[in-house]
Scaffold this active site. Structure first.
Site, PDB file in Angstrom:
ATOM      1  N   LYS A 163       0.880  -1.175   0.000  1.00 32.97           N
ATOM      2  CA  LYS A 163       0.000   0.000   0.000  1.00 32.97           C
ATOM      3  C   LYS A 163       0.919   1.227   0.000  1.00 32.97           C
ATOM      4  O   LYS A 163       1.459   1.624   1.023  1.00 32.97           O
ATOM      5  CB  LYS A 163      -0.899  -0.044   1.228  1.00 32.97           C
ATOM      6  CG  LYS A 163      -1.679   1.207   1.677  1.00 32.97           C
ATOM      7  CD  LYS A 163      -2.162   2.128   0.616  1.00 32.97           C
ATOM      8  CE  LYS A 163      -2.869   3.323   1.258  1.00 32.97           C
ATOM      9  NZ  LYS A 163      -2.053   4.546   1.257  1.00 32.97           N
ATOM     10  N   GLU A 235       8.991   2.086  11.309  1.00 30.70           N
ATOM     11  CA  GLU A 235       9.843   3.259  11.501  1.00 30.70           C
ATOM     12  C   GLU A 235       8.937   4.473  11.522  1.00 30.70           C
ATOM     13  O   GLU A 235       8.196   4.712  10.565  1.00 30.70           O
ATOM     14  CB  GLU A 235      10.883   3.403  10.387  1.00 30.70           C
ATOM     15  CG  GLU A 235      11.817   4.581  10.604  1.00 30.70           C
ATOM     16  CD  GLU A 235      12.351   5.176   9.334  1.00 30.70           C
ATOM     17  OE1 GLU A 235      12.315   6.422   9.203  1.00 30.70           O
ATOM     18  OE2 GLU A 235      12.803   4.409   8.467  1.00 30.70           O
ATOM     19  N   CYS A 269      13.590  11.391   7.153  1.00 30.79           N
ATOM     20  CA  CYS A 269      13.370  11.039   8.562  1.00 30.79           C
ATOM     21  C   CYS A 269      14.601  11.271   9.421  1.00 30.79           C
ATOM     22  O   CYS A 269      14.478  11.524  10.620  1.00 30.79           O
ATOM     23  CB  CYS A 269      12.903   9.590   8.677  1.00 30.79           C
ATOM     24  SG  CYS A 269      14.009   8.386   7.927  1.00 30.79           S
ATOM     25  N   GLU A 364       8.636  17.241  14.359  1.00 27.67           N
ATOM     26  CA  GLU A 364       9.350  16.984  13.113  1.00 27.67           C
ATOM     27  C   GLU A 364       8.902  18.017  12.081  1.00 27.67           C
ATOM     28  O   GLU A 364       7.702  18.195  11.862  1.00 27.67           O
ATOM     29  CB  GLU A 364       9.028  15.564  12.632  1.00 27.67           C
ATOM     30  CG  GLU A 364       9.836  15.107  11.439  1.00 27.67           C
ATOM     31  CD  GLU A 364       9.556  13.640  11.100  1.00 27.67           C
ATOM     32  OE1 GLU A 364      10.486  12.947  10.686  1.00 27.67           O
ATOM     33  OE2 GLU A 364       8.406  13.204  11.253  1.00 27.67           O
TER      34      GLU A 364
END
Length: 455
Positions: A163, A235, A269, A364
């Site tokens: 997906k 993650e 990331c 973030e």
């Protein structure tokens, strides 16, 4: 027939006095309805039995041969990455090329990790397939991140349902369709849709979820996978700190701070999100960061000499602006750039005097921003570096004492005078940045069921 349309990030613009946003469509794919999922999963379950019955070496050979087919569409994949998520052509080419060039080695490494191990004369460890694995992959590295999860899952004898992010459906479609020219039918399938489809897939009759994405989505996946005790490898992003000590190699630290903050337009990331600099060297450090950051060129994926592409979509663009505006409202100073940019770009931005209550420090960012704070005491820097739910990566630049500082950082990957996660090591997140991990023998084995066989 419902379709999912992909848009060129570089084309986003406001119209009608800013009331609406328009963009150029790149293409579309047919979406997978939630009602279709049981058929997809049933096909995966049937195909998995036959796939698992093949010897490990034969599955490995199948996968390597399938990846060889990708060379014919290498340029097309790179172009689609640029068109769908804005990555400049050089970086997109590197992502695709690196995946293809490493496929043979990666498959061999996985095969070695999953080979049966002899414990003693009468006992062996076997690594058996789990069943059906859902791989839910992100948009920022749409080929590399999907590959890191689906290849070990396949070679382990599982069938895989990918997906992809709804931001990059065309890349995923071409990637999977090309691999399926070689792989047995339904061993690898792709489903296209939004968050609701991903949630339905997690709740369905599958055996494992391998996910890369946000912390919030990871928590939702974990809750919905609990009823079936599904295996998880996740993650979940990062808010990575960088500490620059007084004894650091100044130029090396500056280069890393800027490159790490700006790579992939900051949409990475392991981007350096918070830079803590000893006040003894802070003036020089900031001046050199601004000088280097000023050299970065912003533009569309196919423009010449571009270092920073567009932000992937208006929602993410607005998130970056909100963090910058929150920082300036709370006393931060902008040394380069501003706290307001029109769609779709964020120019190279350097902010100083960030503090713990600012969104720029707590969350973030995922944009091309170097966020700097000064410290007078190394214990203060360590405390602020660790003051986060995230714990993906951290770096320390310094001379004597740098390793001792690094040992105190709460992250799954820590680098001293270099980036974190270097070398032949697994990709690991600590705290709420990860659950399980992937890469190297230990990571590959998470896609298999260990069985102790005694004769």
């Amino acid at each position: 027939m419902a379709v999912l349309t992909s848009y060129d990030p570089a084309s986003y613009h406001k119209v009608d006095g800013g009331e609406h946003i328009e963009a150029t469509a790149v293409g579309s794919v047919e979406t997978t309805s939630i009602e279709q999922l049981p058929i997809v999963i049933s096909n995966a379950q049937v195909a998995q039995k036959a796939w698992a019955s093949l010897p490990l070496v034969e599955r490995q050979q199948y996968v390597v041969k399938a990846y060889q087919q990708l060379h014919a569409v290498q340029d097309e994949l790179a172009t689609l990455i640029g068109q769908e998520m804005g990555k400049d052509y050089r970086r997109a080419t590197y992502e695709v090329g690196g995946t293809l060039q490493n496929a043979g080695y990666f498959a061999s490494e996985i095969g070695d990790a999953l080979a049966t191990e002899q414990v003693d004369n009468r006992t062996e460890l076997q690594y058996r397939p789990l069943g059906v694995v859902a791989v839910i992959s992100p948009w920022n590295y749409p080929i590399a991140m999907a590959n890191n999860l689906l290849m070990p899952a396949l070679i382990a004898g599982n069938s895989v349902i990918l997906k992809p992010s709804e931001q990059t459906p065309l890349v995923a479609e071409l990637f999977i369709n090309t691999l399926n020219k070689v792989l047995p039918q339904h061993v690898l399938q792709v489903v296209q849709g939004d968050k609701a489809l991903g949630q339905a897939l997690v709740a369905a009759d599958i055996n494992m979820v391998a996910f890369t994405g946000s912390m919030a989505a990871g928590k939702h996946i974990m809750a919905n996978a609990a009823s079936g005790l599904k295996r998880l490898v996740m993650e979940l992003g990062g808010n990575d700190p960088m500490i620059v000590m007084a004894g650091a190699n100044m130029d090396a630290a500056v280069r890393f701070a800027v490159a790490s903050s700006f790579e992939n337009a900051g949409q990475m990331c392991t981007s350096s999100e918070r830079v803590y600099v000893d006040q003894q060297i802070a003036d020089e450090f900031e001046q050199k960061v601004v000088a280097l950051a000023s050299r970065y060129r912003v533009g569309a994926w196919d423009a010449a000499n571009v270092n920073i592409g567009p932000i992937v979509n208006p929602t993410q663009h607005q998130k970056v602006l909100e963090q910058l505006q929150d920082a300036t409202a709370k006393g931060a100073s902008i040394l380069l750039g501003s706290d307001h940019y029109e769609l779709p770009f964020i120019q190279p931005t350097v902010v100083t005097d960030i503090t713990p209550e600012m969104l720029l420090e707590r969350e973030e960012t995922f944009g091309p921003v170097v966020a700097i704070s000064r410290f007078s005491d190394i214990d203060e820097a360590i405390s602020r570096a660790n003051n986060s739910h995230y714990g993906l990566a951290a770096v320390v630049f310094g001379g004597q004492g740098a390793k001792a500082v690094a040992e105190q950082l709460e992250a799954g990957m820590v680098g001293v005078n270099q980036g974190a996660g270097a070398g032949n090591a697994p990709w690991v997140g600590a705290k709420q940045s990860g659950f399980g991990f992937h890469g190297t023998a230990a990571g590959h084995r998470q896609f298999a069921q260990v069985r102790v066989m005694s004769y």
